[in-house]
Design an enzyme around this catalytic site. Structure first.
Site, PDB file in Angstrom:
ATOM      1  N   GLY A  27      -1.950   4.267  -4.651  1.00  0.00           N
ATOM      2  CA  GLY A  27      -1.928   2.978  -5.437  1.00  0.00           C
ATOM      3  C   GLY A  27      -0.667   2.908  -6.346  1.00  0.00           C
ATOM      4  CG  MET A  33      -2.218   3.952   3.578  1.00  0.00           C
ATOM      5  SD  MET A  33      -2.992   2.972   4.492  1.00  0.00           S
ATOM      6  CE  MET A  33      -3.397   4.049   5.861  1.00  0.00           C
ATOM      7  CB  VAL A  58      -0.956   0.089   1.270  1.00  0.00           C
ATOM      8  CG1 VAL A  58      -0.247   0.246   2.643  1.00  0.00           C
ATOM      9  CG2 VAL A  58      -2.080   1.183   1.052  1.00  0.00           C
ATOM     10  CB  CYS A  59       1.621   3.992  -1.724  1.00  0.00           C
ATOM     11  SG  CYS A  59       0.821   4.169  -3.286  1.00  0.00           S
ATOM     12  NE  ARG A  60      -2.329  11.714  -0.747  1.00  0.00           N
ATOM     13  CZ  ARG A  60      -3.131  12.056   0.315  1.00  0.00           C
ATOM     14  NH1 ARG A  60      -3.148  11.458   1.301  1.00  0.00           N
ATOM     15  NH2 ARG A  60      -4.115  13.104  -0.110  1.00  0.00           N
TER      16      ARG A  60
END
Length: 109
Positions: A64, A88, A60-62
């Site tokens: 995608g 996120m 996961v990141c902010r």
């Protein structure tokens, strides 16, 4: 563009999933999934021994993008990973639980 990788939305992330958060330190400290492992994207290749064991491992990141690149790279190197496609930001928007390292209420930065 990264190669196709298996992708789920934040809403579809299973309870108890093993999560790798590849955001930068300043993003992580403000809000992240409790129990996730944090390794910034640029450090992943040199910290393979620090990856949590998950089958699959959810990345996961902010939003995608970074996580898709990391998941594609990890999959090409023998790992079983799934990208959290909306990241996120969607996790927070869905009201899913987060923790913070700042002592303040968590939020996605």
């Amino acid at each position: 563009m990264p190669q196709q990788v298996p992708t789920v939305s934040a809403a579809e992330l299973p309870e108890g999933a093993v999560v790798l958060d590849v955001r930068e330190d300043d993003e992580w400290v403000h809000g992240h999934i409790d129990g996730a492992t944090h390794i910034p994207m640029g450090e992943v290749p040199s910290k393979l021994d620090a990856l949590p064991e998950g089958d699959p491992l959810y990345v996961v990141c902010r939003s995608g993008g970074r996580s898709a690149r990391v998941a594609a790279w990890l999959n090409a190197n023998g790992f079983d990973t799934v990208n959290v496609g909306d990241g996120m930001g969607a996790w927070e928007a869905a009201g899913r639980p987060m923790v913070s390292e700042t002592g303040q209420p968590p939020f996605v930065r």
